[in-house]
Design a protein around this motif. Structure first.
Motif: not given
Length: 474
Positions: A300-306, A320-322
């Motif tokens: 999910g974090l990879a898909a966000l591209r932060i 709150g892990a994410v």
């Protein structure tokens, strides 16, 4: 400070205009602490100046100087234009500055206006040097932040993340709004522990003040005490922050790491560290193992591209892990975790303290009503908050609000466990004409069985990602 008389009289305007002279460079003079004499080179430059520019307080320190005076105040452009006119007449212009003019001072603005080649900078010791000297504190690795005129603390949170990891001090320059007391309350609110705050005001003057405030290794109780005092509104009730409040603004604050308590030999591996990617699930404080498992979290974090400076929303944040891991990616930005359950809000705050994530802001609120009050996002993650009724094929209050707030190029990622939720998200994206990307993560973990290991499947999770059309999400 020494006072000097310039040896060159100011030429009449008509005479200078008749035969324009080459423009002299602007001399920027760092004046140091009040009451201390200028070094000989600084004094000589002041004596040669025919025009003296600076703040009203600094100009008052040289009452005998006969040069033309330009007061630098809020209307800086007007002062710069006046200096341009004086230089065009061939006059020597000197600008008085506090400390080091190139340390969050006027030097940067002068260099941008006149050009570096037209400046001669004579610095004095900066306020950071002066404050560190009073504490005998090595400051070569210090992180420096100015809160002058700012309405958010993102630069401070970013500096704190690195300082807490590296054990280096943070220097903060304050103003009338962002006072030492306000900074201390921000640190308590964000669960920052193990620092000693030193605030210095009026350094070098007879009224110099130094106030020290120790942030405990557990700020939970102090946060409750500060909140209770505020709710009671007792004007005669003093708390430990009163001395900081009395300093007002325009102070130099040093945040110095204190020695941390020895970790427990049974503490989980990452518990005292900054947030990173791939934190073991068991290291988080959680409720009944309700957590986004780390393989799904990573996808999910990879898909966000932060990017480092992004503002990220985590709606329905759970434990709150994410949010914690997103804070590692948005290290110079802000992560806002929204959760309606008070017990889970407490878990998010506990994990924020545990993993030292001061750029993580926790909001206790109901969805879909709160997005209007949140700072503008660059990325939005939704791992919860989509259950229940209140939506239709023509409208979905929460998803519609989310789509309205993302700017062009903004990125939305939703984790869906239920097929109904997947269809709900896809319908909203079709309605808003956002191209959707859908992936299904089916991970397994090894568990003991008969002296060996077997793979136990985790729940499959659909990851729906979409980019607001009209921008670049990369």
């Amino acid at each position: 400070m020494t006072h000097a008389t310039p040896p060159h009289p100011i030429p009449p305007a008509g005479q200078a205009d008749a035969a324009p002279a080459a423009m002299h460079p602007v001399t920027v003079i760092g004046c140091g602490l009040r009451g201390t004499p200028l070094p000989s080179g600084h004094a000589a430059a002041l004596a040669q100046a025919q025009v003296l520019a600076g703040g009203a307080r600094l100009l008052e320190s040289f009452p005998e100087h006969p040069g033309q005076r330009i007061v630098i105040g809020a209307a800086l452009d007007a002062a710069l234009q006046a200096m341009d006119a004086c230089r065009a007449r061939g006059l020597r212009v000197a600008v008085l500055a506090d400390g080091d003019p190139l340390f969050f001072g006027i030097g940067a603005r002068l260099a941008g206006h006149f050009g570096p080649e037209a400046l001669r900078v004579l610095p004095a010791a900066s306020c950071l040097q002066q404050a560190a000297a009073r504490l005998a504190l090595p400051w070569q690795d210090a992180r420096c932040v100015s809160l002058h005129g700012r309405n958010d603390y993102r630069p401070l949170a970013s500096a704190l993340r690195r300082a807490l990891h590296e054990g280096v001090p943070v220097c903060v320059l304050t103003d009338g709004h962002n006072t030492p007391g306000a900074i201390a309350r921000f640190l308590i609110e964000r669960g920052v522990t193990g620092l000693r705050l030193h605030a210095f005001a009026d350094m070098g003057s007879p009224d110099e003040r130094h106030v020290a405030f120790a942030l405990p290794h557990d700020t939970t109780r102090m946060k409750e005490q500060v909140a209770a005092v505020g709710e009671r509104g007792e004007p005669d009730k003093r708390d430990e922050l009163d001395d900081l409040d009395e300093l007002g603004g325009n102070c130099t604050v040093l945040l110095v790491p204190r020695a941390a308590p020895a970790p427990s030999p049974h503490a989980p591996i990452g518990r005292s560290a900054l947030p990173v990617l791939g934190i073991p699930d068991q290291d988080f404080a959680m409720q009944a193992r309700l957590i986004t498992k780390w393989p799904v979290r990573a996808a999910g974090l990879a898909a966000l591209r932060i990017a480092p400076g992004h503002t990220v929303w985590d709606l329905g944040a759970g434990s709150g892990a994410v949010s914690v891991e997103a804070a590692a990616l948005a290290r110079d930005g802000l992560v806002v975790a929204v959760e309606r359950d008070p017990a889970r809000v407490a878990l998010i705050e506990q994990n924020r303290r545990r993993f030292r994530a001061p750029n993580l802001h926790v909001v206790h609120a109901e969805l879909p009503g709160c997005p209007d009050d949140l700072p503008d996002p660059d990325r939005i993650f939704m791992g919860g908050g989509l259950s229940g009724e209140g939506h239709s094929p023509q409208a979905d209050p929460l998803l519609d609000a989310v789509c309205r707030r993302l700017p062009p190029g903004g990125r939305l990622v939703v984790h869906c466990v239920l097929l109904g939720t997947l269809e709900r998200v896809r319908a909203a994206l079709v309605r808003h004409r956002w191209p959707a990307e859908v992936a299904c993560i089916q991970a397994s973990e090894a568990v003991p069985l008969l002296g060996d290991l077997r793979l136990a499947a985790m729940n499959p999770v659909f990851i729906v990602a979409a980019t607001q059309p009209g921008g670049d999400a990369a």
